[in-house]
Write a protein that holds these residues in place. Structure first.
Motif, mmCIF file in Angstrom:
data_model
loop_
_atom_site.group_PDB
_atom_site.id
_atom_site.type_symbol
_atom_site.label_atom_id
_atom_site.label_comp_id
_atom_site.label_asym_id
_atom_site.label_seq_id
_atom_site.Cartn_x
_atom_site.Cartn_y
_atom_site.Cartn_z
ATOM 1 N N GLU A 91 15.834 43.471 -59.928
ATOM 2 C CA GLU A 91 16.963 44.398 -59.816
ATOM 3 C C GLU A 91 17.036 45.070 -58.449
ATOM 4 N N GLN A 92 15.858 45.192 -57.804
ATOM 5 C CA GLN A 92 15.842 45.744 -56.441
ATOM 6 C C GLN A 92 16.597 44.809 -55.499
ATOM 7 N N ILE A 93 16.442 43.513 -55.721
ATOM 8 C CA ILE A 93 17.095 42.526 -54.857
ATOM 9 C C ILE A 93 18.575 42.427 -55.197
ATOM 10 N N ILE A 94 18.876 42.328 -56.484
ATOM 11 C CA ILE A 94 20.287 42.202 -56.877
ATOM 12 C C ILE A 94 20.477 42.734 -58.289
ATOM 13 N N SER A 95 21.047 43.911 -58.345
ATOM 14 C CA SER A 95 21.220 44.601 -59.610
ATOM 15 C C SER A 95 22.200 43.837 -60.501
ATOM 16 N N GLY A 96 21.805 43.603 -61.741
ATOM 17 C CA GLY A 96 22.629 42.849 -62.679
ATOM 18 C C GLY A 96 22.095 41.447 -62.941
ATOM 19 N N ARG A 97 21.173 41.006 -62.096
ATOM 20 C CA ARG A 97 20.685 39.637 -62.191
ATOM 21 C C ARG A 97 19.727 39.421 -63.363
ATOM 22 N N TRP A 98 18.862 40.405 -63.601
ATOM 23 C CA TRP A 98 17.804 40.261 -64.609
ATOM 24 C C TRP A 98 18.358 39.893 -65.986
ATOM 25 N N GLY A 99 19.482 40.521 -66.355
ATOM 26 C CA GLY A 99 20.068 40.284 -67.672
ATOM 27 C C GLY A 99 20.681 38.904 -67.834
ATOM 28 N N GLU A 100 20.817 38.188 -66.741
ATOM 29 C CA GLU A 100 21.548 36.933 -66.788
ATOM 30 C C GLU A 100 20.663 35.697 -66.663
ATOM 31 N N VAL A 101 19.538 35.861 -66.029
ATOM 32 C CA VAL A 101 18.679 34.692 -65.767
ATOM 33 C C VAL A 101 17.613 34.537 -66.848
ATOM 34 N N ARG A 102 16.954 33.385 -66.839
ATOM 35 C CA ARG A 102 15.849 33.163 -67.773
ATOM 36 C C ARG A 102 14.697 34.099 -67.421
ATOM 37 N N SER A 103 14.202 34.811 -68.423
ATOM 38 C CA SER A 103 13.071 35.725 -68.206
ATOM 39 C C SER A 103 11.792 34.927 -67.964
ATOM 40 N N PRO A 104 10.804 35.573 -67.343
ATOM 41 C CA PRO A 104 9.544 34.867 -67.103
ATOM 42 C C PRO A 104 8.906 34.428 -68.426
ATOM 43 N N ASN A 105 8.430 33.195 -68.463
ATOM 44 C CA ASN A 105 7.702 32.741 -69.650
ATOM 45 C C ASN A 105 6.210 33.084 -69.505
ATOM 46 N N ARG A 106 5.445 32.755 -70.517
ATOM 47 C CA ARG A 106 4.050 33.173 -70.517
ATOM 48 C C ARG A 106 3.264 32.610 -69.319
ATOM 49 N N ALA A 107 3.526 31.333 -69.008
ATOM 50 C CA ALA A 107 2.811 30.706 -67.891
ATOM 51 C C ALA A 107 3.167 31.383 -66.560
ATOM 52 N N GLU A 108 4.454 31.710 -66.412
ATOM 53 C CA GLU A 108 4.878 32.374 -65.169
ATOM 54 C C GLU A 108 4.274 33.767 -65.061
ATOM 55 N N LEU A 109 4.249 34.476 -66.196
ATOM 56 C CA LEU A 109 3.657 35.817 -66.185
ATOM 57 C C LEU A 109 2.185 35.756 -65.806
ATOM 58 N N GLN A 110 1.492 34.763 -66.394
ATOM 59 C CA GLN A 110 0.063 34.640 -66.106
ATOM 60 C C GLN A 110 -0.178 34.184 -64.666
ATOM 61 N N GLY A 111 0.777 33.409 -64.149
ATOM 62 C CA GLY A 111 0.614 32.893 -62.787
ATOM 63 C C GLY A 111 1.116 33.838 -61.703
ATOM 64 N N THR A 112 1.529 35.023 -62.099
ATOM 65 C CA THR A 112 2.033 35.990 -61.120
ATOM 66 C C THR A 112 1.095 37.185 -61.059
ATOM 67 N N LEU A 113 0.671 37.496 -59.866
ATOM 68 C CA LEU A 113 -0.147 38.685 -59.700
ATOM 69 C C LEU A 113 0.776 39.836 -59.294
ATOM 70 N N VAL A 114 0.713 40.922 -60.033
ATOM 71 C CA VAL A 114 1.535 42.089 -59.718
ATOM 72 C C VAL A 114 0.615 43.235 -59.327
ATOM 73 N N LEU A 115 0.917 43.861 -58.213
ATOM 74 C CA LEU A 115 0.126 45.005 -57.754
ATOM 75 C C LEU A 115 1.008 46.245 -57.723
ATOM 76 N N SER A 116 0.422 47.372 -58.070
ATOM 77 C CA SER A 116 1.169 48.635 -57.991
ATOM 78 C C SER A 116 0.549 49.538 -56.938
ATOM 79 N N LEU A 117 1.397 50.318 -56.322
ATOM 80 C CA LEU A 117 0.946 51.287 -55.316
ATOM 81 C C LEU A 117 1.606 52.615 -55.650
ATOM 82 N N PRO A 118 0.814 53.671 -55.854
ATOM 83 C CA PRO A 118 1.420 54.965 -56.201
ATOM 84 C C PRO A 118 2.119 55.585 -54.999
ATOM 85 N N LEU A 119 3.215 56.276 -55.275
ATOM 86 C CA LEU A 119 3.959 56.936 -54.192
ATOM 87 C C LEU A 119 3.514 58.395 -54.079
ATOM 88 N N ASN A 120 2.237 58.569 -53.779
ATOM 89 C CA ASN A 120 1.692 59.920 -53.650
ATOM 90 C C ASN A 120 1.563 60.367 -52.208
#
Lengths: 232, 232
Positions: free
Chosen positions: A139-168
């Motif tokens: 949604e950061q890249i293009i708002s409205g897109r998430w609701g229209e495309v195929r959501s990540p499947n289990r393999a994609e979720l497992q194959g994606t590393l997500v990192l978070s950084l606090p805004l402190n």
């Protein structure tokens, strides 16, 4: 996500040794809202980290949910492998708003809005937070897109590393307005002023393999990033 | 400067451990011409450096002359003070060319051209090289401006720290073209394709204190950055 984006307190961050704007401090800003607005308008950030005493700066997409930003990618990437070890990171976002054309070369400048975030990235393990981060990322890249495309499947979720950084620990730096010339230079017969800049989208180009009857969605047709420069 | 920009050999840089493109290596490019073209189109770079084991990423303008890039600023800036001590630096430039709208969230991407430069910055002491660097710096931002504005005087030259970084260890990374979807996803009823992006200028805004009769110069009126996206 829209809800959490609105749940922003007007809190001001406390500048630290590293987040304090040192050059032209009047341009520094520590308001969460100002920082979030700049982050939300950006398409990419530049991630700085250290491997073997060597600084790396890598451009990448990102998303924000509340008081965290998320970056993601393959677990094989040098950046994500390094960051997932809990090392210090500096994430910078820069929006260019215009050229500031002064009467001397010395005072040539740009209008911009930038944010610098410091901290330590963490691997997102909770599947729900991970999915939310990927939604924010899309949604950061293009708002409205998430609701229209195929959501990540289990393999994609497992194959994606997500990192978070606090805004402190973060600061914004903003320059606006006209050139500031030396007093004597105002008498020079030189055109001076601001040339506004913005990132715009052209006409969407359809994929060759598009199914028949697919039309360009409204959120693509009317895509815009800018919330500040309103020139057309 | 235009002459030196044309004196480019078609030499290819040798990838090093740190400059080699590791993720999606087919997008990596080590041709000087490709690297220079990307650098020359950019308005800003992101400079990464280390102070007390902490990475910093600072956006700044720059210029290129031949096989060197130059950055400059006040000798009081943390970035320039640090870099002038001969520490390792990573300078990254990123141009966004479009959103790549795939049929799945997982394959959402962007078209971009980026360059990452590694090396050690050096203080430019030779006054002639320093002036040439400042010209390159101005012309990188807006070609045609240097000949029209007041040149730096002695005090300004002395008060400006200019650093050079050799373009010996660098790589470009470029993504172009359509989304690459999973084969099964091509049957989804989702619009897919590329939304081109570019940085454009709006109408110039004159300074309030402009002398009477000053008109917007041609190089401001017709300002454009892009050499790739030609949509209007």
């Amino acid at each position: 996500m829209n809800t959490s984006k609105k749940q922003i307190d007007s809190e001001k961050l406390t500048p630290t040794q590293r987040s304090q704007v040192k050059r032209v401090p009047k341009r520094g800003n520590y308001e969460r809202q100002v920082i979030y607005d700049i982050l939300d308008e950006a398409l990419i950030c530049h991630v700085g980290f250290i491997v073997d005493n060597q600084p790396f700066v890598i451009p990448t997409a990102f998303g924000r949910v509340g008081d965290k930003i998320y970056i993601h990618g393959s677990p094989a990437s040098r950046m994500l492998r390094s960051l997932s070890q809990g090392i210090e990171v500096c994430v910078t976002v820069t929006l260019l708003d215009g050229l500031v054309l002064a009467r001397s070369a010395f005072h040539l400048s740009m209008n911009y809005r930038s944010v610098v975030v410091f901290g330590t990235a963490e691997i997102v393990k909770d599947p729900e937070e991970k999915l939310q981060a990927l939604e924010a990322f899309t949604e950061q890249i293009i708002s409205g897109r998430w609701g229209e495309v195929r959501s990540p499947n289990r393999a994609e979720l497992q194959g994606t590393l997500v990192l978070s950084l606090p805004l402190n620990e973060a600061s914004a730096k903003v320059r606006t307005g006209m050139p500031i010339d030396d007093e004597a230079d105002y008498n020079l017969p030189v055109w001076a002023g601001v040339l506004p800049l913005k990132l715009v989208a052209g006409q969407a180009i359809a994929d060759d393999r598009l199914l028949e009857g697919m039309v360009v969605p409204d959120y693509v047709e009317k895509y815009t990033r800018d919330r500040v420069n309103s020139f057309s």
